[in-house]
Design a protein around this motif. Structure first.
Motif, PDB file in Angstrom:
ATOM      1  N   ARG A  22      16.398 -28.048  21.122  1.00 44.75           N
ATOM      2  CA  ARG A  22      17.172 -26.787  21.112  1.00 44.75           C
ATOM      3  C   ARG A  22      17.052 -26.095  19.770  1.00 44.75           C
ATOM      4  NH1 ARG A  22      20.725 -24.741  18.509  1.00 44.75           N
ATOM      5  NH2 ARG A  22      20.891 -26.681  17.330  1.00 44.75           N
ATOM      6  N   ARG A  23      16.862 -24.782  19.828  1.00 48.10           N
ATOM      7  CA  ARG A  23      16.903 -23.960  18.612  1.00 48.10           C
ATOM      8  C   ARG A  23      17.824 -22.782  18.863  1.00 48.10           C
ATOM      9  NH1 ARG A  23      15.155 -27.728  16.967  1.00 48.10           N
ATOM     10  NH2 ARG A  23      17.165 -27.528  15.974  1.00 48.10           N
ATOM     11  N   ALA A  24      18.390 -22.259  17.788  1.00 54.31           N
ATOM     12  CA  ALA A  24      19.140 -21.004  17.887  1.00 54.31           C
ATOM     13  C   ALA A  24      18.107 -19.915  18.172  1.00 54.31           C
ATOM     14  CB  ALA A  24      19.893 -20.739  16.598  1.00 54.31           C
ATOM     15  N   GLN A  79      23.533  -7.535  15.822  1.00 53.77           N
ATOM     16  CA  GLN A  79      22.584  -8.618  16.130  1.00 53.77           C
ATOM     17  C   GLN A  79      21.948  -8.318  17.492  1.00 53.77           C
ATOM     18  OE1 GLN A  79      23.318 -12.654  14.766  1.00 53.77           O
ATOM     19  NE2 GLN A  79      25.492 -12.153  14.680  1.00 53.77           N
ATOM     20  N   GLN A  81      20.171  -9.975  19.563  1.00 55.11           N
ATOM     21  CA  GLN A  81      20.239 -10.944  20.669  1.00 55.11           C
ATOM     22  C   GLN A  81      21.344 -10.571  21.663  1.00 55.11           C
ATOM     23  OE1 GLN A  81      20.543 -11.568  17.309  1.00 55.11           O
ATOM     24  NE2 GLN A  81      20.711 -13.784  17.029  1.00 55.11           N
ATOM     25  N   PRO A 165      23.938 -19.307  19.569  1.00 56.56           N
ATOM     26  CA  PRO A 165      25.342 -19.347  19.148  1.00 56.56           C
ATOM     27  C   PRO A 165      25.552 -18.341  18.018  1.00 56.56           C
ATOM     28  CG  PRO A 165      24.146 -21.232  18.223  1.00 56.56           C
ATOM     29  CD  PRO A 165      23.143 -20.406  18.980  1.00 56.56           C
ATOM     30  N   MET A 166      26.687 -17.632  18.027  1.00 61.54           N
ATOM     31  CA  MET A 166      26.930 -16.607  16.998  1.00 61.54           C
ATOM     32  C   MET A 166      28.397 -16.521  16.588  1.00 61.54           C
ATOM     33  SD  MET A 166      24.672 -13.441  18.368  1.00 61.54           S
ATOM     34  CE  MET A 166      24.420 -14.105  19.995  1.00 61.54           C
ATOM     35  N   GLU A 167      28.575 -16.444  15.286  1.00 60.46           N
ATOM     36  CA  GLU A 167      29.919 -16.125  14.776  1.00 60.46           C
ATOM     37  C   GLU A 167      29.878 -14.866  13.919  1.00 60.46           C
ATOM     38  OE1 GLU A 167      31.612 -18.906  12.077  1.00 60.46           O
ATOM     39  OE2 GLU A 167      29.782 -19.112  10.897  1.00 60.46           O
ATOM     40  N   GLY A 168      28.713 -14.241  13.876  1.00 60.23           N
ATOM     41  CA  GLY A 168      28.579 -13.015  13.096  1.00 60.23           C
ATOM     42  C   GLY A 168      29.073 -11.821  13.908  1.00 60.23           C
ATOM     43  N   PHE A 188      33.768 -17.040  19.091  1.00 63.43           N
ATOM     44  CA  PHE A 188      32.363 -17.464  19.144  1.00 63.43           C
ATOM     45  C   PHE A 188      31.654 -16.705  20.253  1.00 63.43           C
ATOM     46  CE2 PHE A 188      29.533 -20.913  20.974  1.00 63.43           C
ATOM     47  CZ  PHE A 188      28.669 -21.013  19.903  1.00 63.43           C
ATOM     48  N   PRO A 203      15.080 -26.043  11.278  1.00 61.57           N
ATOM     49  CA  PRO A 203      15.352 -25.823   9.854  1.00 61.57           C
ATOM     50  C   PRO A 203      15.773 -27.080   9.102  1.00 61.57           C
ATOM     51  CG  PRO A 203      17.244 -25.137  11.143  1.00 61.57           C
ATOM     52  CD  PRO A 203      16.236 -25.654  12.122  1.00 61.57           C
ATOM     53  N   ARG A 205      18.070 -30.780   8.569  1.00 62.71           N
ATOM     54  CA  ARG A 205      19.486 -31.086   8.377  1.00 62.71           C
ATOM     55  C   ARG A 205      19.658 -31.813   7.044  1.00 62.71           C
ATOM     56  NH1 ARG A 205      19.566 -27.852  12.040  1.00 62.71           N
ATOM     57  NH2 ARG A 205      20.594 -28.127  14.064  1.00 62.71           N
TER      58      ARG A 205
HETATM   59  C1  LIG Z   1      29.259 -21.540  15.042  1.00 61.38           C
HETATM   60  C2  LIG Z   1      27.870 -20.986  14.829  1.00 61.38           C
HETATM   61  C3  LIG Z   1      27.731 -19.676  14.443  1.00 61.38           C
HETATM   62  C4  LIG Z   1      26.463 -19.113  14.288  1.00 61.38           C
HETATM   63  N1  LIG Z   1      26.344 -17.773  14.037  1.00 61.38           N
HETATM   64  C5  LIG Z   1      25.123 -17.198  14.068  1.00 61.38           C
HETATM   65  C6  LIG Z   1      24.997 -15.788  14.002  1.00 61.38           C
HETATM   66  O1  LIG Z   1      25.962 -15.044  13.970  1.00 61.38           O
HETATM   67  N2  LIG Z   1      23.739 -15.271  14.019  1.00 61.38           N
HETATM   68  C7  LIG Z   1      22.623 -16.061  14.110  1.00 61.38           C
HETATM   69  O2  LIG Z   1      21.511 -15.519  14.120  1.00 61.38           O
HETATM   70  N3  LIG Z   1      22.727 -17.406  14.189  1.00 61.38           N
HETATM   71  C8  LIG Z   1      23.939 -17.991  14.185  1.00 61.38           C
HETATM   72  N4  LIG Z   1      24.060 -19.350  14.340  1.00 61.38           N
HETATM   73  C9  LIG Z   1      22.852 -20.173  14.462  1.00 61.38           C
HETATM   74  C10 LIG Z   1      22.625 -21.023  13.209  1.00 61.38           C
HETATM   75  O3  LIG Z   1      22.133 -20.240  12.174  1.00 61.38           O
HETATM   76  C11 LIG Z   1      21.671 -22.165  13.584  1.00 61.38           C
HETATM   77  O4  LIG Z   1      22.263 -22.934  14.582  1.00 61.38           O
HETATM   78  C12 LIG Z   1      21.344 -23.043  12.385  1.00 61.38           C
HETATM   79  O5  LIG Z   1      20.592 -22.356  11.430  1.00 61.38           O
HETATM   80  C13 LIG Z   1      20.568 -24.294  12.791  1.00 61.38           C
HETATM   81  O6  LIG Z   1      19.398 -23.947  13.501  1.00 61.38           O
HETATM   82  P1  LIG Z   1      19.126 -24.555  14.934  1.00 61.38           P
HETATM   83  O7  LIG Z   1      20.322 -24.199  15.783  1.00 61.38           O
HETATM   84  O8  LIG Z   1      17.874 -23.881  15.428  1.00 61.38           O
HETATM   85  O9  LIG Z   1      18.961 -26.027  14.780  1.00 61.38           O
HETATM   86  C14 LIG Z   1      25.308 -19.920  14.473  1.00 61.38           C
HETATM   87  C15 LIG Z   1      25.471 -21.257  14.843  1.00 61.38           C
HETATM   88  C16 LIG Z   1      26.735 -21.775  15.036  1.00 61.38           C
HETATM   89  C17 LIG Z   1      26.869 -23.196  15.493  1.00 61.38           C
END
Ligand SMILES: Cc1cc2nc3c(=O)[nH]c(=O)nc-3n(C[C@H](O)[C@H](O)[C@H](O)COP(=O)(O)O)c2cc1C
Length: 232
Positions: A22-24, A79, A81, A165-168, A188, A203, A205
């Motif tokens: 899984r990736r964001a 954003q 997405q 996932p996003m909190e921005g 969220f 990226p 850990r």
């Molecule tokens: C609670 C939470 C909030 C996040 N908010 C954002 C966001 O607003 N925008 C974004 O592009 N990625 C966001 N991310 C993604 C993270 O940047 C990403 O999960 C992290 O860099 C690790 O990468 P991976 O998920 O590919 O392993 C968020 C992830 C989490 C869990």
């Protein structure tokens, strides 16, 4: 017996694949759909998540309408997405709803065989005392809601979708776009759809000794975390 062991092992391997793969998601295909039949499975998985006293303070708003997603994108710091993904689940936490829900939860529990009156009375007393005097309800609803939202994320991934996932976001703006009342925290956003283009790279850990301890805070744990995936 062998059959059972093989199927447990396959499930474990597949879940490990989901977790490590899984990736964001950086960009979603604006044309790929999430059919209602799949979306229902994803949402139900979240609603089946555990919560303290089974109080389920989460509230989810499923945003699919393109006009709503456009507005939500602005509220989410532009954003892209949010507009690209066909589904954005907005995870919220209701800080006061437990007062209304408690008796329903007790009744539903009764329907499922939890009918011991002494236990029910204890639950009612404990919930009213503990949750009723909780010093930080936004934090309390966040704990519960993030488990449910994360469960939706994994179910979406298990069905072959990509997730973001996003909190921005600006809470007040999201509140306005989606008509969310003041006693409900916006926590969220989860975009669900299909990756477009190249996926993000892993990226990495922090080294486990920084984030993982044994028995006491700061005390190293004697487990080779890096080897786990390889052994399965
Ligand atoms: C609670 C939470 C909030 C996040 N908010 C954002 C966001 O607003 N925008 C974004 O592009 N990625 C966001 N991310 C993604 C993270 O940047 C990403 O999960 C992290 O860099 C690790 O990468 P991976 O998920 O590919 O392993 C968020 C992830 C989490 C869990």
């Amino acid at each position: 017996m062998n059959q059972v062991m093989r199927s447990v092992s396959r499930t474990t391997t597949e879940f490990l694949g989901l977790v490590t793969g899984r990736r964001a998601t950086p960009a979603f295909s604006p044309t790929a759909a999430v059919p209602d039949s799949d979306l229902a499975i994803i949402l139900k998985a979240g609603l089946d998540a555990p919560s303290s006293y089974n109080l389920q303070p989460w509230r989810f708003i499923v945003v699919r309408d393109i006009e709503q997603r456009r507005k939500l994108r602005i509220a989410a710091m532009n954003q892209e997405q949010v507009e690209q993904a066909p589904v954005v689940v907005v995870a919220c936490g209701d800080t006061t709803g437990w007062r209304e829900d408690l008796e329903s939860i007790i009744r539903i529990g009764r329907d499922h065989g939890f009918s011991d009156q002494a236990r029910i009375d204890r639950k009612r007393t404990n919930v009213t005392r503990e949750i009723g005097s909780h010093p930080n309800m936004p934090q309390w609803v966040t704990k519960q809601t993030m488990i449910a939202a994360t469960t939706m994320m994994w179910m979406a991934e298990a069905l072959g979708y990509d997730t973001g996932p996003m909190e921005g976001f600006y809470e007040d703006q999201v509140r306005r776009v989606l008509n969310i009342p003041d006693h409900v925290c916006v926590l969220f956003l989860l975009a669900i759809g299909r990756l477009e283009g190249e996926d993000s790279k892993y990226p990495g850990r922090l080294p486990p000794p920084r984030t993982l301890f044994g028995e006491r805070y700061g005390q190293p744990i004697n487990i080779e975390i890096g080897r786990v995936g390889l052994e399965l």
